[in-house]
Design a protein around this motif. Structure first.
Motif, mmCIF file in Angstrom:
data_model
loop_
_atom_site.group_PDB
_atom_site.id
_atom_site.type_symbol
_atom_site.label_atom_id
_atom_site.label_comp_id
_atom_site.label_asym_id
_atom_site.label_seq_id
_atom_site.Cartn_x
_atom_site.Cartn_y
_atom_site.Cartn_z
ATOM 1 N N MET A 102 20.970 -31.716 6.086
ATOM 2 C CA MET A 102 20.424 -31.719 7.394
ATOM 3 C C MET A 102 21.452 -33.718 8.451
ATOM 4 N N LYS A 103 22.237 -33.301 8.619
ATOM 5 C CA LYS A 103 22.114 -34.847 9.436
ATOM 6 C C LYS A 103 21.453 -35.063 10.540
ATOM 7 N N ILE A 104 20.868 -36.119 10.850
ATOM 8 C CA ILE A 104 20.199 -36.140 12.234
ATOM 9 C C ILE A 104 20.137 -37.485 13.114
ATOM 10 N N ARG A 105 20.629 -37.293 14.039
ATOM 11 C CA ARG A 105 21.194 -38.407 15.133
ATOM 12 C C ARG A 105 19.906 -38.786 16.150
ATOM 13 N N LYS A 106 19.375 -39.648 16.221
ATOM 14 C CA LYS A 106 18.479 -39.425 17.440
ATOM 15 C C LYS A 106 18.547 -40.060 18.591
ATOM 16 N N LEU A 107 18.724 -38.939 19.458
ATOM 17 C CA LEU A 107 18.602 -39.024 20.843
ATOM 18 C C LEU A 107 18.269 -39.691 21.796
ATOM 19 N N VAL A 108 16.810 -40.075 22.005
ATOM 20 C CA VAL A 108 16.176 -40.273 22.781
ATOM 21 C C VAL A 108 14.666 -40.031 22.306
ATOM 22 N N HIS A 109 13.868 -40.922 22.527
ATOM 23 C CA HIS A 109 12.435 -41.098 21.785
ATOM 24 C C HIS A 109 12.041 -39.495 21.475
ATOM 25 N N ASN A 110 12.186 -39.299 20.193
ATOM 26 C CA ASN A 110 11.252 -38.233 19.563
ATOM 27 C C ASN A 110 12.510 -36.639 20.207
ATOM 28 N N VAL A 111 13.455 -36.869 20.430
ATOM 29 C CA VAL A 111 14.792 -36.049 20.635
ATOM 30 C C VAL A 111 15.679 -35.913 19.429
ATOM 31 N N TYR A 112 16.113 -35.633 18.747
ATOM 32 C CA TYR A 112 16.731 -35.215 18.350
ATOM 33 C C TYR A 112 18.046 -33.746 18.267
ATOM 34 N N LEU A 113 19.170 -34.306 17.640
ATOM 35 C CA LEU A 113 20.551 -33.557 17.813
ATOM 36 C C LEU A 113 20.636 -33.606 15.923
ATOM 37 N N ILE A 114 20.915 -32.792 15.029
ATOM 38 C CA ILE A 114 20.728 -31.665 14.321
ATOM 39 C C ILE A 114 21.812 -31.033 13.496
ATOM 40 N N GLU A 115 22.231 -31.550 12.518
ATOM 41 C CA GLU A 115 23.114 -30.697 12.039
ATOM 42 C C GLU A 115 22.875 -29.819 11.264
ATOM 43 N N LYS A 116 22.654 -28.562 11.141
ATOM 44 C CA LYS A 116 22.141 -28.010 10.542
ATOM 45 C C LYS A 116 22.697 -25.874 9.834
ATOM 46 N N ASP A 117 22.538 -25.995 8.766
ATOM 47 C CA ASP A 117 23.760 -24.913 8.634
ATOM 48 C C ASP A 117 24.831 -24.544 9.247
ATOM 49 N N GLY A 118 25.808 -25.492 9.127
ATOM 50 C CA GLY A 118 27.374 -25.389 9.750
ATOM 51 C C GLY A 118 26.770 -25.357 11.672
ATOM 52 N N LYS A 119 25.043 -25.741 12.176
ATOM 53 C CA LYS A 119 25.337 -25.875 13.630
ATOM 54 C C LYS A 119 25.165 -26.953 13.999
ATOM 55 N N GLU A 120 25.194 -27.026 15.097
ATOM 56 C CA GLU A 120 25.046 -28.689 15.834
ATOM 57 C C GLU A 120 23.324 -27.796 16.604
ATOM 58 N N ILE A 121 22.161 -28.402 16.396
ATOM 59 C CA ILE A 121 21.165 -28.304 17.425
ATOM 60 C C ILE A 121 20.699 -29.140 17.999
ATOM 61 N N ILE A 122 19.322 -29.419 19.087
ATOM 62 C CA ILE A 122 18.471 -30.274 19.584
ATOM 63 C C ILE A 122 17.276 -29.768 19.083
ATOM 64 N N ALA A 123 16.594 -30.716 18.726
ATOM 65 C CA ALA A 123 15.371 -30.509 18.275
ATOM 66 C C ALA A 123 14.604 -31.594 18.614
ATOM 67 N N THR A 124 12.828 -31.064 19.052
ATOM 68 C CA THR A 124 12.244 -32.469 19.558
ATOM 69 C C THR A 124 10.871 -32.749 18.307
ATOM 70 N N LYS A 125 11.100 -33.942 17.338
ATOM 71 C CA LYS A 125 10.206 -33.825 17.064
ATOM 72 C C LYS A 125 8.086 -34.161 17.455
ATOM 73 N N SER A 126 7.754 -32.522 16.375
ATOM 74 C CA SER A 126 5.912 -32.173 17.142
ATOM 75 C C SER A 126 5.348 -32.296 15.992
ATOM 76 N N GLY A 127 3.855 -31.814 16.878
ATOM 77 C CA GLY A 127 3.085 -32.268 14.985
ATOM 78 C C GLY A 127 2.810 -30.280 15.348
ATOM 79 N N TYR A 128 3.004 -30.334 16.569
ATOM 80 C CA TYR A 128 2.633 -28.495 17.291
ATOM 81 C C TYR A 128 3.353 -27.725 16.923
ATOM 82 N N GLY A 129 3.112 -26.474 16.906
ATOM 83 C CA GLY A 129 3.307 -24.895 16.355
ATOM 84 C C GLY A 129 4.654 -24.553 17.634
#
Ligand SMILES: C[S@@+](CC[C@H](N)C(=O)[O-])C[C@H]1O[C@@H](n2cnc3c(N)ncnc32)[C@H](O)[C@@H]1O
Length: 215
Positions: A1-28
């Motif tokens: 899993m490759k991870i690049r920070k975009l701004v605070h708590n926002v990440y561009l993640i390469e996962k299973d051959g796909k680029e996704i956006i995710a936020t770092k979160s302690g919530y469900g």
């Protein structure tokens, strides 16, 4: 899993051959998005702001920003924004009771969301609750949405504050070409704001653009 920070708590993640956006979160999960390793996937087809990040444009949100959010619906985008401005606050306006009921569930678990069941075209009704903000996010798909944005900015946006407006051409005028509607909107906004960036939300949201402005 490759991870690049975009701004605070926002990440561009390469996962299973796909680029996704995710936020770092302690919530469900809030709207069926995947949760993994402390991240919440941010789905660009569900959130226009996720589409903007995925298309390569970053808004430099600060973790302590105060945000006025017009058109919160059930909180899909607001839930990720709450991950980002974790030390700030989101005043969220929504006038439709049905999505607002689900939104209340989100607001109960997040300490930085103030839910307000009100009409964004009548900002004086919530001016006793909302303070001056750093950023206004508007996604209301209304004919008079630019007027509504200007009205709210005048009352609540700090000098030098920024805003982002999601514009759906057909909601404003379905009788002319989308490009003409977009040009008119940008011209209109440029009378009151500095235009920082505008761009299409295709292929995630058809017939939409975003406009990023500074007061
Ligand atoms: C496209 S949806 C918003 C989706 C949401 N921003 C998200 O990404 O999760 C538009 C929402 O704006 C709300 N809305 C439209 N006009 C409004 C107004 N004048 N005042 C408050 N809410 C409004 C609608 O009820 C609807 O829930």
């Amino acid at each position: 899993m490759k991870i690049r920070k975009l701004v605070h708590n926002v990440y561009l993640i390469e996962k299973d051959g796909k680029e996704i956006i995710a936020t770092k979160s302690g919530y469900g999960s809030h709207y069926g998005e995947k949760v993994f390793d402390g991240y919440r996937e941010w789905i660009p087809y569900r959130s226009k702001l996720a589409a903007i990040f995925l298309k390569g444009y970053s808004i430099k949100f600060k973790p302590n920003w105060k945000i006025l959010y017009l058109g919160a619906a059930s909180g899909t985008t607001a839930s990720h924004l709450a991950d980002i401005v974790e030390d700030g606050i989101i005043y969220a306006i929504e006038y439709s009771a049905k999505p607002f009921a689900k939104f209340l569930g989100l607001a109960k678990e997040r300490k930085n969301i103030i839910p307000i069941l009100e009409d964004a075209s009548k900002p004086w009704r919530y001016s006793g609750i909302v303070e001056k903000v750093d950023f206004i996010y508007q996604d209301i798909a209304q004919k008079n949405q630019i007027e509504i944005f200007k009205l709210n900015s005048k009352i609540f946006l700090k000098k030098g504050g920024e805003g982002m407006i999601m514009v759906k051409a057909r909601s404003i005028d379905s009788t002319v070409e989308s490009e003409r509607v977009f040009s008119r909107v940008i011209e209109d906004l440029s009378k009151n704001f500095e235009i920082l960036k505008h761009g299409s939300l295709e292929p995630f949201h058809k017939d939409h653009i975003f406009v990023h402005v500074r007061s």
